[in-house]
Design a protein around this motif. Structure first.
Motif, short mmCIF file in Angstrom:
data_model
loop_
_atom_site.label_atom_id
_atom_site.label_comp_id
_atom_site.label_asym_id
_atom_site.label_seq_id
_atom_site.Cartn_x
_atom_site.Cartn_y
_atom_site.Cartn_z
N ASP A 67 47.41 43.11 46.93
CA ASP A 67 45.98 43.11 47.20
C ASP A 67 45.18 43.35 45.92
O ASP A 67 44.94 44.50 45.52
CB ASP A 67 45.68 44.19 48.24
N PRO A 68 44.74 42.27 45.25
CA PRO A 68 43.97 42.44 44.01
C PRO A 68 42.69 43.23 44.22
O PRO A 68 42.25 43.96 43.32
CB PRO A 68 43.64 40.99 43.60
N PHE A 94 39.66 47.78 32.66
CA PHE A 94 40.38 46.90 33.56
C PHE A 94 40.18 45.44 33.18
O PHE A 94 39.09 45.06 32.75
CB PHE A 94 39.84 47.14 34.97
N ASP A 95 41.22 44.65 33.34
CA ASP A 95 41.12 43.22 33.06
C ASP A 95 41.09 42.45 34.39
O ASP A 95 42.14 42.11 34.95
CB ASP A 95 42.30 42.76 32.20
N ALA A 96 39.87 42.21 34.89
CA ALA A 96 39.72 41.60 36.21
C ALA A 96 40.30 40.18 36.25
O ALA A 96 40.75 39.72 37.30
CB ALA A 96 38.25 41.58 36.61
N ASP A 97 40.30 39.49 35.11
CA ASP A 97 40.83 38.12 35.09
C ASP A 97 42.34 38.09 35.30
O ASP A 97 42.86 37.25 36.03
CB ASP A 97 40.49 37.44 33.75
N VAL A 98 43.03 39.02 34.65
CA VAL A 98 44.48 39.10 34.82
C VAL A 98 44.82 39.48 36.26
O VAL A 98 45.78 38.98 36.86
CB VAL A 98 45.08 40.16 33.84
N ASN A 99 44.01 40.35 36.83
CA ASN A 99 44.28 40.88 38.17
C ASN A 99 44.03 39.86 39.28
O ASN A 99 44.73 39.86 40.30
CB ASN A 99 43.40 42.11 38.41
N ARG A 100 43.06 38.99 39.05
CA ARG A 100 42.63 38.06 40.10
C ARG A 100 43.80 37.20 40.59
O ARG A 100 44.50 36.57 39.81
CB ARG A 100 41.50 37.16 39.58
N GLY A 101 44.04 37.24 41.90
CA GLY A 101 45.08 36.40 42.50
C GLY A 101 46.51 36.86 42.21
O GLY A 101 47.47 36.22 42.65
N LEU A 102 46.65 37.97 41.50
CA LEU A 102 47.99 38.41 41.09
C LEU A 102 48.72 39.11 42.24
O LEU A 102 48.17 40.01 42.88
CB LEU A 102 47.85 39.38 39.91
N ARG A 103 49.95 38.70 42.49
CA ARG A 103 50.76 39.31 43.56
C ARG A 103 52.19 39.53 43.10
O ARG A 103 52.82 38.60 42.59
CB ARG A 103 50.84 38.38 44.76
N GLY A 104 52.67 40.74 43.31
CA GLY A 104 54.11 41.02 43.23
C GLY A 104 54.78 40.90 41.89
O GLY A 104 56.00 41.02 41.81
N LYS A 148 42.88 45.73 29.53
CA LYS A 148 42.66 44.97 28.30
C LYS A 148 43.52 45.57 27.19
O LYS A 148 43.82 46.77 27.22
CB LYS A 148 41.18 45.01 27.93
N PRO A 149 43.91 44.75 26.22
CA PRO A 149 44.81 45.24 25.17
C PRO A 149 44.32 46.52 24.49
O PRO A 149 45.12 47.39 24.14
CB PRO A 149 44.85 44.07 24.18
N ALA A 150 42.99 46.66 24.33
CA ALA A 150 42.47 47.83 23.60
C ALA A 150 42.32 49.07 24.48
O ALA A 150 41.99 50.14 23.99
CB ALA A 150 41.11 47.47 22.99
N SER A 151 42.58 48.91 25.78
CA SER A 151 42.37 50.03 26.70
C SER A 151 43.29 51.20 26.36
O SER A 151 44.51 51.03 26.22
CB SER A 151 42.66 49.55 28.13
#
Ligand SMILES: Nc1ncnc2c1ncn2[C@@H]1O[C@H](COP(=O)(O)OP(=O)(O)O)[C@@H](O)[C@H]1O
Ligand SMILES: CC(=O)OP(=O)(O)O
Ligand SMILES: [Mg+2]
Length: 404
Positions: A339-340, A357-367, A374-377
């Motif tokens: 559940d993104p 948070f990197d919302a683009d990486v998270n979007r649609g991501l499952r399992g 983000k890299p600098a986080s």
């Protein structure tokens, strides 16, 4: 060494057959799921590695029948992965509640079974099913050694300030009423794996693990040890769950009991089986149904989602404070992995903690194991797929090796 792992739930059995050469060298031979035990339309789905999968619909009146079907599937001429049951060296079980009797996995004997029986009243949705699995293997293959891994073991490292309730101390002394915590096998596994992925030293890192499935809990893992967790004396405390209420003012419960003339047992049934997102929405305990209903505009479903997500976020903040810092937040479990929206809610607006948070990486991501920041986080977040069965197989291997 071939190990069969059984994770027996009240109406389902998850299983894996793992060939362990050593704790680090292992291969998954098959995994599967028996569902709808005790209700009509029983089904087993068996997925062997590199062989045709097998699906069978049949009445499965009890766990013994379910395990018998698993035995047939794993020795099947086409989809089987072992020649005969004699090839199974040991069976490892998940057991939810080990109380403060067990801080590690153990070999099953009569004394261990007695202890698990004693704890049935504290984990009514879980321990009875776990025991049924142990009894079924005893009946069908009495010579195979069995090992049990407890959800509670990992949390036995919590300090008293985390586990003592503000109740008369005599209840702790007489009845061991205290916080125990659950999903420990998973919290430990994903904290460790998350640290590896994020390049952190598990022995030093401050990690908050969010195991969000049908049952859900958050844990604070400081330097590889659990120092606090959201579930308590029983698996009903903390987060909002499918059918469990999570945290609630105990005063509200005695008030409702009075008004509705309910016994303690009836209240216990209500907070375990009729509460949670099911209770708020009256629709379903399954988060997919709740999300669909919310997307269609159902106000109660939107409210339930809001309560559900908010509580997870609150624990992340609380545990960062408890540990005096934070390096990593991990999401796992059926909802945490799939559940993104949950992950985005929890990790948004957390820049003040150093989490970008990197919302683009998270979007649609499952399992899929992934870093979500983000890299600098400075503080990382990660999705880590849990594998309680692999941990159970590893513990079983270690214990059975010593029997030789
Ligand atoms: N795509 C998804 N989005 C949201 N929730 C999901 C998704 N896929 C599965 N889930 C949820 O995961 C939960 C089950 O998680 P799981 O960890 O298997 O639970 P348990 O082990 O406690 O039975 C269910 O509530 C299910 O709705
Ligand atoms: C202890 C517990 O809540 O387990 P599950 O998530 O399998 O219901
Ligand atoms: Mg689970």
């Amino acid at each position: 060494m071939v190990i069969l792992v059984l994770n027996c739930g009240s109406s389902s059995i998850k299983y894996q057959v793992i060939d362990m050469v050593s704790p680090r060298e292992n291969s998954l031979l098959a995994k599967g799921l028996v569902e709808r035990i005790g209700i009509e339309g029983g089904i087993i789905t068996h997925k062997p590695t590199g062989k045709p999968r097998l699906e069978l619909t049949t009445d499965i009146p009890n766990h013994t029948k379910g395990i018998d079907l698993i035995f047939k599937a794993i020795t099947d001429s086409e989809s089987g992965v072992i020649a005969s049951l004699d090839d199974i060296r040991a069976v490892g079980h998940r057991v939810a509640h080990g109380g403060d009797f067990f801080d590690r996995s153990v070999l099953v004997d009569d004394e261990v079974i007695n202890r698990i029986e004693q704890l049935v009243e504290l984990a009514p949705l879980h321990n009875p099913a776990n025991l049924k699995g142990i009894y079924a293997v005893k009946e069908l293959c009495p010579a195979i050694p069995q090992v049990v891994c407890f959800d509670t073991s990992f949390h036995q490292s919590m300090p008293p300030r985390s586990y003592i309730y503000g109740l008369p101390y005599k209840y702790y002394e007489q009845y061991r009423v205290r916080r125990y915590g659950f999903h420990g096998t998973s919290h430990k596994f994903v904290a460790q794996k998350g640290c590896e992925l994020a390049g952190l030293d598990f022995a030093k890192a401050k990690v908050v693990t969010c195991h969000i499935g049908n049952g859900a809990s958050v844990a604070a893992v400081d330097g590889g040890r659990s120092i606090d967790t959201s579930m308590g004396f029983t698996p009903v405390d903390g987060l909002l769950m499918g059918t469990r209420c999570g945290e609630v003012d105990p005063g509200a419960l005695t008030y409702i009991a009075d008004k509705e003339h309910m016994t303690g047992n009836e209240v216990w049934g209500m907070i375990n089986k009729q509460a949670g997102v099911l209770g708020i929405t009256g629709l379903s305990s399954d988060m997919r149904d709740i999300e669909n209903a919310a997307a269609e505009g159902n106000e109660r479903a939107k409210l339930a989602l809001d309560v559900y997500y908010y509580r997870v976020k609150k624990y992340v903040g609380a545990y960062a404070a408890a540990m005096g810092g934070l390096d990593l937040v991990v999401f796992t479990g059926g909802v945490g992995e799939n559940d993104p929206a949950l992950r985005e809610y929890v990790c948004s607006g957390m820049e003040f903690l150093g989490l970008e948070f990197d919302a683009d990486v998270n979007r649609g991501l499952r399992g899929k194991d992934t870093i979500l920041t983000k890299p600098a986080s400075r503080v990382k977040a990660a999705l880590i797929a849990t594998n309680e069965e692999l941990v159970i197989a590893t513990d079983t291997f270690d214990i059975v090796e010593k029997l030789r």
